[in-house]
Write a protein that holds these residues in place. Structure first.
Motif, PDB file in Angstrom:
ATOM      1  N   ASN A   1       0.952  -1.199   0.189  1.00 25.49           N
ATOM      2  CA  ASN A   1      -0.460  -0.059   0.261  1.00 25.49           C
ATOM      3  C   ASN A   1       0.463   1.468  -0.040  1.00 25.49           C
ATOM      4  O   ASN A   1       1.981   0.699   0.068  1.00 25.49           O
ATOM      5  CB  ASN A   1      -0.607   0.144   1.208  1.00 25.49           C
TER       6      ASN A   1
ATOM      7  N   GLY B   1       0.082   6.119   0.497  1.00 18.85           N
ATOM      8  CA  GLY B   1      -0.998   6.532   0.907  1.00 18.85           C
ATOM      9  C   GLY B   1       0.075   7.632   1.304  1.00 18.85           C
ATOM     10  O   GLY B   1       1.118   7.871   1.498  1.00 18.85           O
ATOM     11  N   TRP B   2      -1.516   8.863   2.628  1.00 19.84           N
ATOM     12  CA  TRP B   2      -0.820  10.032   2.732  1.00 19.84           C
ATOM     13  C   TRP B   2      -0.501  10.092   4.225  1.00 19.84           C
ATOM     14  O   TRP B   2      -2.143   9.524   4.546  1.00 19.84           O
ATOM     15  CB  TRP B   2      -1.233  11.187   2.023  1.00 19.84           C
ATOM     16  N   TYR B   3      -0.463  10.090   4.899  1.00 18.07           N
ATOM     17  CA  TYR B   3      -0.487  11.194   5.909  1.00 18.07           C
ATOM     18  C   TYR B   3      -0.327  12.459   6.602  1.00 18.07           C
ATOM     19  O   TYR B   3       0.415  13.025   5.815  1.00 18.07           O
ATOM     20  CB  TYR B   3       0.193  10.196   7.724  1.00 18.07           C
TER      21      TYR B   3
ATOM     22  N   LEU C   1      -3.889   9.062   9.394  1.00 20.43           N
ATOM     23  CA  LEU C   1      -4.533   8.779   7.895  1.00 20.43           C
ATOM     24  C   LEU C   1      -5.082   9.992   7.299  1.00 20.43           C
ATOM     25  O   LEU C   1      -6.314  10.155   7.723  1.00 20.43           O
ATOM     26  CB  LEU C   1      -5.314   7.725   7.611  1.00 20.43           C
TER      27      LEU C   1
ATOM     28  N   ILE D   1      -5.284   6.245   1.419  1.00 22.46           N
ATOM     29  CA  ILE D   1      -4.821   4.877   0.534  1.00 22.46           C
ATOM     30  C   ILE D   1      -4.388   4.349   0.198  1.00 22.46           C
ATOM     31  O   ILE D   1      -6.039   4.373  -0.287  1.00 22.46           O
ATOM     32  CB  ILE D   1      -4.396   4.008   2.905  1.00 22.46           C
TER      33      ILE D   1
ATOM     34  N   SER E   1      -4.172   0.593  -2.266  1.00 18.93           N
ATOM     35  CA  SER E   1      -4.006  -0.485  -2.311  1.00 18.93           C
ATOM     36  C   SER E   1      -2.735  -0.778  -4.098  1.00 18.93           C
ATOM     37  O   SER E   1      -2.741   0.710  -4.734  1.00 18.93           O
ATOM     38  CB  SER E   1      -4.866  -1.353  -2.290  1.00 18.93           C
TER      39      SER E   1
ATOM     40  N   THR F   1      -9.416   2.950  -2.439  1.00 20.12           N
ATOM     41  CA  THR F   1      -8.884   3.595  -2.002  1.00 20.12           C
ATOM     42  C   THR F   1      -9.448   3.589  -0.565  1.00 20.12           C
ATOM     43  O   THR F   1     -10.157   2.967  -0.593  1.00 20.12           O
ATOM     44  CB  THR F   1      -8.836   4.593  -2.718  1.00 20.12           C
TER      45      THR F   1
ATOM     46  N   ASN G   1       3.829   7.686   2.898  1.00 21.43           N
ATOM     47  CA  ASN G   1       3.890   6.311   3.981  1.00 21.43           C
ATOM     48  C   ASN G   1       3.345   5.313   2.799  1.00 21.43           C
ATOM     49  O   ASN G   1       3.220   5.258   1.642  1.00 21.43           O
ATOM     50  CB  ASN G   1       2.487   7.148   4.648  1.00 21.43           C
TER      51      ASN G   1
END
Length: 115
Positions: free
Chosen positions: A32, A34-36, A46, A49, A51, A56, A95
């Motif tokens: 995965n 993503g963004w935090y 979070l 995210i 995959s 999403t 991330n």
């Protein structure tokens, strides 16, 4: 594995920004991405995210306004942020996690939304 993010900045409320993150290094087992984000005085949370097959998941606070996309061939994940609010002001972190359970973080990029 290194994650390089770009695209933060200052925008007025209601505006848009685009964040991009490229993964380099031993990327064959990235799962995965993503963004935090982390606002001053708050915990990292979070944002979105995505995959390997494009599924999403978004936090409730950004649903309908933010869109995450992924280009697996280019090892890039993009976060399009629309209708930005002052509450979206934070440092945004890219991330990624691996199939082996490792987690990788990029250096943060500042997003500031003025009212």
């Amino acid at each position: 594995v290194q994650l390089q993010a770009s695209g933060g900045g200052l925008v007025q409320a209601g505006g848009s920004l685009r964040l991009s993150c490229t993964v380099s290094g031993s990327i064959f087992n990235i799962n995965n991405m993503g963004w935090y984000r982390q606002a001053p005085g708050k915990q990292r949370e979070l944002v979105a995210i995505i995959s390997t097959v494009g599924i999403t998941n978004y936090s409730d606070s950004v649903k309908g306004r933010f869109t995450a996309s992924r280009d697996t061939a280019k090892n890039t994940v993009v976060l399009r942020m629309n209708k930005l609010k002052p509450d979206d002001t934070a440092v945004y972190y890219c991330n990624a996690d691996s199939t082996g359970g490792l987690i990788y973080w990029g250096k943060g990029t500042q997003v500031t939304v003025s009212s």
